[in-house]
Scaffold this motif. Sequence first.
Motif, mmCIF file in Angstrom:
data_model
loop_
_atom_site.group_PDB
_atom_site.id
_atom_site.type_symbol
_atom_site.label_atom_id
_atom_site.label_comp_id
_atom_site.label_asym_id
_atom_site.label_seq_id
_atom_site.Cartn_x
_atom_site.Cartn_y
_atom_site.Cartn_z
ATOM 1 N N TYR A 31 0.860 -1.174 0.000
ATOM 2 C CA TYR A 31 0.000 0.000 0.000
ATOM 3 C C TYR A 31 0.900 1.229 0.000
ATOM 4 C CZ TYR A 31 -3.965 -3.026 1.314
ATOM 5 O OH TYR A 31 -4.945 -3.998 1.345
ATOM 6 N N GLY A 33 1.478 5.218 -0.222
ATOM 7 C CA GLY A 33 0.837 6.520 -0.080
ATOM 8 C C GLY A 33 1.108 7.414 -1.280
ATOM 9 N N THR A 34 2.373 7.475 -1.689
ATOM 10 C CA THR A 34 2.781 8.218 -2.890
ATOM 11 C C THR A 34 3.671 7.305 -3.718
ATOM 12 O OG1 THR A 34 2.712 10.354 -1.752
ATOM 13 C CG2 THR A 34 4.017 10.232 -3.772
ATOM 14 N N HIS A 45 -1.113 8.732 -6.004
ATOM 15 C CA HIS A 45 -1.351 8.641 -4.569
ATOM 16 C C HIS A 45 -2.341 7.522 -4.263
ATOM 17 C CE1 HIS A 45 0.868 12.372 -3.897
ATOM 18 N NE2 HIS A 45 0.198 12.894 -4.905
ATOM 19 N N GLN A 46 -2.133 6.878 -3.137
ATOM 20 C CA GLN A 46 -2.994 5.809 -2.658
ATOM 21 C C GLN A 46 -3.163 4.715 -3.724
ATOM 22 O OE1 GLN A 46 -6.650 7.393 -1.036
ATOM 23 N NE2 GLN A 46 -5.580 8.589 0.514
ATOM 24 N N SER A 48 -1.982 0.482 -4.864
ATOM 25 C CA SER A 48 -1.554 -0.839 -4.396
ATOM 26 C C SER A 48 -0.665 -1.475 -5.452
ATOM 27 C CB SER A 48 -2.768 -1.738 -4.140
ATOM 28 O OG SER A 48 -3.603 -1.194 -3.149
ATOM 29 N N TYR A 63 -6.404 1.293 -2.200
ATOM 30 C CA TYR A 63 -5.865 0.204 -1.395
ATOM 31 C C TYR A 63 -6.792 -1.002 -1.540
ATOM 32 C CZ TYR A 63 -3.183 4.057 0.615
ATOM 33 O OH TYR A 63 -2.361 5.151 0.786
ATOM 34 N N ASP A 74 2.544 -2.016 4.587
ATOM 35 C CA ASP A 74 1.878 -0.719 4.725
ATOM 36 C C ASP A 74 2.889 0.420 4.605
ATOM 37 O OD1 ASP A 74 0.430 1.510 5.373
ATOM 38 O OD2 ASP A 74 -0.521 0.650 7.145
ATOM 39 N N LYS A 76 1.763 3.595 3.560
ATOM 40 C CA LYS A 76 0.803 4.658 3.257
ATOM 41 C C LYS A 76 1.344 6.047 3.567
ATOM 42 C CE LYS A 76 -3.219 1.687 4.132
ATOM 43 N NZ LYS A 76 -4.340 1.415 5.075
ATOM 44 N N THR A 77 2.315 6.151 4.457
ATOM 45 C CA THR A 77 2.880 7.460 4.800
ATOM 46 C C THR A 77 4.231 7.697 4.120
ATOM 47 O OG1 THR A 77 3.960 6.576 6.785
ATOM 48 C CG2 THR A 77 1.730 7.441 7.037
#
Length: 432
Positions: A31, A33-34, A45-46, A48, A63, A74, A76-77
């Motif tokens: 996943y 985030g960028t 962005h966002q 998978s 996701y 993960d 995502k950040t």
Amino acid sequence: MRNTYPKQLLLLVALFVSLSTNLLSARTIIYAGTLINGTDDQPRHQVSIIIDGQKIKSIESGYVASTSEDKIIDLKTSTVTPGWIDCHVHLDNEITPKSFTDGVYLEPGDYALRAAANAKKTLLAGFTSIRNLGDSDNSSLALKRAIANGYAIGPRIFTAGAPIGTTGGHADPTDSFNHKISNSIKEDSVIDGPDAARRAVRQHYKDGTDLIKIMTSGGVLSVEKSGDNPQMDLDEIQAIVTTAHEYGMKVAVHAHGTEAIRRSVLAGVDSIEHGTYMDAEDMRLMKEHGTFYVPTISAGQWVAEKAKIHGFFPELVRPKALTIGSKILETCRVANAAGVRIAFGTDTGVSAHGDNAKEFEYLVEAGLTPMKAIKCATSEAAALIGDPNIGVISSGKYADIVAVNGDLLKDVKLADTAVSFVMKDGVVYKSP
């Protein structure tokens, strides 16, 4: 006819089928985030990233839903990019004041073991592929095999073996040795004339190298007076390039001086490394011939700084380090503005292994946008190497993936300070 199979056997078969189905459906899903995919000018962005074994299966928006069998990573950040590619390293070396006499005391095994330790540092710093442009006793060939067979951890290696140069030139390991010692050492990669040049290329091919590295000008760290004089004639360079290309190998060229750069480009080489004194005509020719430029700003900054320390370099080396090292960043600025095609390379092994990502900051200082600097270390580097399976996050490509905590496009220094995830060939080597 009545089923006579024991009930226990039927249960085992059912369990096996169930396990097999679950294994087949299990996925590794990142996943992100960028996502910077290595080719597009804008991030996504966002998303998978679906991994199947060693390769990327697909990239999906959002996701995606997972099953209990899926392995979820993960990020995502984080900013997620293709694994970075350093097009100019020397894994078996790292310059210290002792380096100028190490060749007398060290065994081939010393170099190979150093290379293995440095390869691991390089991979964990986010570099999943490298070009090794010069080694001792084919240490990088041995390391390449060791990594492929699971005996060592490191990046995917494209190696040039020993660099090819001329007598008394930047690749001559006996520079500054007395006459008696010098005459007792025979080095097949030290050539004079087109016939010897062709023979050296063919020997490299026989050894198993992936490409050829040549020295057409003087250099900073060899114990010789000039750091930029031309040291290889046009017919010697042409013999090397023609032979290498016939054998399916590209040619990387160490060249600081204007004339050495010009001869190399006219002979058809694939990349100019360092390129310190390239002028407008050199740049025009490079664009015309499609020649890549690998700046190696990191090495320039490093030698210029170390040259201020009395006794770190031999006195013949020190003025070259001060003059040439400090100029490379500005040359990169001009070359970028002129539209010369740039690939990422550091000359690490001069500077410290594991610090490769500092080059991103230097490239941005030289006028590249953060996105362009990242492309130089991904799709552009892959184009120079000639491997379409690396340098991009796309379906069917190798699952070489790196992530940094935070927004890499806003702060490119994060590449050096915040690498949190490294995957090569679908195997995770570093994880948050």
